[in-house]
Each structure stands twice: as C-alpha cells, then as structure tokens.
Design an enzyme around this catalytic site. Structure first.
Site: not given
Ligand code: BG6
Length: 484
Positions: A178, A240, A216, A51, A148, A182
C-alpha cells in the site's frame, strides 16, 4: 484544483474475507469513497464472500457500519451510502470446501472486468485460486489481488508464487504494497523524472547519503501473534522501505509503464549488498507512561523480535557506490512520521570564510503527515553584518502550494483498487521483485541470527535505541529530527 475523476469500466469485484478487518477498515471505505466521487459506473458491483451465513441485506448492514466507522463523517452522506449499498451483494462461501461456489458462479458476469480480492491469510490463496478455476468463475479478464505478508522468507514466497501461477498469469496477479499507492510516493517519481533539476545530481558524486524513516507511535497491541513472527524487518523493511529505496535509487525507466518501472526496481534490489551485522540495529520498546512493553503486547516474555530496526544499506552499482542508504522504522516512537531525506554533499570548495553558516542541501520528501517536500538551500542572511549564511527551506507543503483540496488525496487503497479495475500493474509488485526482496531480507536476518543477538531495549516515545544514532554518528552523520 479541477477534479479529474475518470470513471472506470463496469466490473464485478469479489472480496474474499469480505467481513474481515482489512475489508472493513480499508477496502470497503475506499470503494465507497470512489463511488462517492463518481468513479464507479452503475454496473460496478461488489460481492462480499465469507464463511458467515448471512444474506445480502445482512452484509449491507456490515458494509454500512464499516463506512460509518472508517470514513470521515463529512464524507459519509446517507444518500450516497444508500446508493453504494445497492451495488453490494453477498455469498456465504467455504474457501476449502464446496459451499457457495455455485452461487458465486451464477452471479458473475463473465464479459466484464473481474477482480478477486484475496483478503484472507496466504494459506488460503491456493484453495481460492483452484476453486475459481474449477467452478469456471474466473474469466479471461480475471485479476486477483493479494496482500502482504507475501511469504515469510524466500522459500515461502516462491511457494506462494508457484501456487498462484498454477491458475493465473503474472499479468493477472496484483500484489499490494500500500505504500506504492500513497500520493507522495507517486509524486517522488514525478519529481525525479518530470524535472531537469534533480536527475543530473542524483548520484554518488553529489549525494552524500539517503535516509528513509518510517516511524510510528502505535505499538503492536492486538496484532502481537502475527507481528512476533515477523518483526520490523519482515513487516516493514522487506516491502515498504524497500519500495521507497527502489524509487529513489532506480534508473529512469523508459516509460511510466508496469514492466518498465518494475524492471528498474528489480535491478536495484538485486544490486543491494549483504548487510554486515554491525550495520544492523534492532530494538524492542519498553513499557512507557501507560503503555505496555513490546513483550507484553506480543504476549511473549522471551521474545527476540524487533519492533525497531535501523540498517545501513549499500547499493552496488555505478550510480550509488559509496553513497549509503540509512533505513529505520519502529513502533512506539516519538512521532508518526514517514520521510525520505536526500542529503547532498558540501560544495567542493567554499569561497566564504569558515563559520559563516554554510551547510549541505537537503531534499526531504514527507509521506506523512503533512505530505510535501522541502529543499534546504543556503542563502545570505538579509541585512548588515557581512556575509552571514543561513539555510532556509524552500517549503512546498502541498496544501499551501495547491490549496486545501490537495491534502484531500485519496487513500492508497482507493488508488490501488481502481488500478486493479483499470488493469494497470505499475504500482503493484511483480513476483520476481518480491522474491528478490526476500532473498536480500533472508540474508539480513541470517546476519543477526548468526550472532545470536537480542534486540536492545528502547524507551517508548523515543527516537529508538541509542545504537541507531551511533550507526550514523560513527560516519559523522545524523538522522533528521523526528517531528510532525
Ligand atoms: C503495514 C504494517 O503494512 O503498514 C503495519 O503491517 C504498519 O505494522 C502499517 O503499521 C503502516 O502503514 P501506514 O500507511 O500507517 O504508514
């Protein structure tokens, strides 16, 4: 290791939301790194679309800043960056109006591969898809990339699929998870299907259970508004962890080709049993040493959203009947660690005396950090003292086995964006797969909602709530240590 970078064909890549967080953190740095490696040909062009009113020079400055901030300094070379910026253009565009679309149409080269990255909220997917057609911008070789959250439940995911299907065929839609980009996740397929060693044992007869952990250390600070509507189940498990489970549980596809692989994953998702409420543990982190509580981070003092979840999952088919999959994921945990553990059964009969130290084999596949695999095997402890057994890891840390270069693996986005340009959908989710994953997720959510239960609190920097440990203890099993 020899570098095997194969340049992709010339392309136009348009990033809608080109000034946003995802573009700056992930997409642009990934493209720079592929450029630096020589994978992008001279005719590969990147057009930011957003934008904000600015010209190409202004956008190049944004791109340069993003690269400097999010690419490791050793790879951020001024000369390379200057050349990368020559590929960059910008169009100020109104996703829901008419501004900018004519400009964009003029800049596109219709004969080339075209990729349109929808790095915007799903509410805009329909508007973008429609305008790309209305202005005859999307050529026959157009592909769209969506991120997502792809929906919030089955109904909204179906609606999104239907919206995109009005203008694009399934083979043109690239839904990113994603985790599939990996390196170790792809390696999982190589290990399973490139060796004779594991596949004959890969079934309920020999495998006691599987554990999938994505832990995490970060909280949800800054993303509270989105996260509080999602929680760990929708944010992590639906996509995931479910993808990891599929790659472990699926039948061997006949080829490493998009639909062959995705057909097999879909069968796994459809074979997932409903989860009983007492096989679900939901937790919320409390304030820690200098860190806020989940409720403070989410700015919702009454939140019932889970920042941690553990589940016992059953795959109802011949291969897996009786072998549970335990999944757990959470924020603000003790360590950042993603790992899959395949625990084999004890040998059916021991010829050794009791208490000699024999134990079941375990294959651990580490996604992060220190990507690698280890397989524990039982051997005789060297030296005198009778037949004393000990379990040792046959460690295969990739960095040690293949040299330091092996740890220098591309980020998931580098791999996935190049796959879009190549037109390879193997590592992207198909529409029916996403819908099946939501159908199962909806049922899990309904199971806890029916009980009206609140998540249990857990200490920041811990392994999650005690109840998650009990989930395994009551089956006489335990989670592998959370360590880095
Ligand atoms: C994302 C989530 O898809 O993946 C996040 O929305 C999460 O909440 C992240 O922190 C984790 O990805 P990675 O690659 O750091 O394990």
């Amino acid at each position: 290791m020899v570098s095997r970078v194969i340049p992709v064909e010339p392309f136009d890549l348009v990033i809608f939301g080109g000034t946003g967080d995802l573009a700056r953190r992930k997409i642009l740095p990934a493209l720079y790194l592929r450029h630096r490696d020589g994978q992008i040909p001279d005719d590969g062009r990147i057009i930011g679309a957003a934008r904000s009113e600015m010209d190409a020079a202004g956008y190049r400055e944004t791109v340069a800043e993003a690269v400097r901030q999010f690419v490791v300094p050793a790879k951020c070379e001024p000369e390379q960056l200057a050349r990368f910026l020559e590929r960059i253009d910008y169009v100020a565009i109104d996703a829901t109006g008419t501004r900018g679309w004519g400009d964009l149409a003029e800049r596109m080269r219709p004969d080339l591969a075209q990729a349109f990255y929808f790095s915007v909220g799903p509410a805009l997917f329909g508007d973008l898809a429609e305008r790309l057609h209305q202005h005859k911008i999307a050529g026959p070789r157009a592909r769209i990339v969506v991120e997502k959250p792809f929906g919030h439940d089955l109904a909204s995911a179906r609606a999104l699929n239907a919206t995109l299907a009005c203008h694009f065929d399934e083979h043109q839609i690239y839904r990113i998870d994603h985790y599939l980009g990996k390196e170790t996740v792809q390696n999982l397929m190589a290990v399973r299907f490139g060796n004779m060693l594991f596949e004959p044992l890969w079934k309920n007869q020999y495998i006691d259970h599987v554990q999938i952990t994505v832990a995490e250390t970060v909280g949800v600070e800054g993303r509270g508004a989105y996260y509080d509507r999602s929680g760990a189940m929708r944010d992590m498990v639906q996509n995931h962890l479910m993808q990891l489970l599929c790659l472990i549980a699926m039948e061997p596809p006949s080829k490493f080709e998009p639909d062959a692989v995705r057909d097999e994953k879909l069968k796994v998702i459809r074979a997932l049993q409903p989860v009983e409420a007492d096989e679900i543990v939901r937790g919320q982190y409390q304030a820690g040493d200098g860190t806020a509580s989940y409720r403070d981070d989410a700015e919702n003092p009454d939140s019932r959203t889970e920042s941690f979840i553990a589940l016992k999952v059953h795959v109802a088919n011949w291969r897996w009947n009786g072998t549970p999959f335990y999944l757990r994921t959470g924020k603000r945990m003790r360590a950042r660690m993603s790992e899959i553990v395949v625990r084999f059964k004890e040998p059916p009969h021991s010829i050794f005396e009791e208490d000699t130290g024999q134990s079941a084999n375990e294959l651990a596949i580490r996604l992060q950090p220190n990507e690698g695999m280890d397989l524990t095997v039982t051997i005789k402890e060297p030296g005198p003292g009778g037949m004393r057994l000990v379990n040792v890891p046959l460690d295969m840390t990739f960095a040690e086995a293949l040299g330091e270069e092996a740890t220098d693996v591309p980020d998931a986005y580098e791999r996935l964006i190049m796959d879009v340009i190549r037109g390879n959908q193997t590592l992207f989710m198909r529409g029916d797969e996403v819908e099946a994953a939501w159908a199962w997720t909806d049922q899990v959510v309904a199971a806890w909602e029916a009980r009206g239960e609140k998540p249990v609190p857990y200490e920041a920097g811990s392994t999650g709530p005690e109840e998650a440990l009990i989930l395994m203890h009551r089956d006489a099993r335990r989670w592998r240590e959370l360590n880095t």
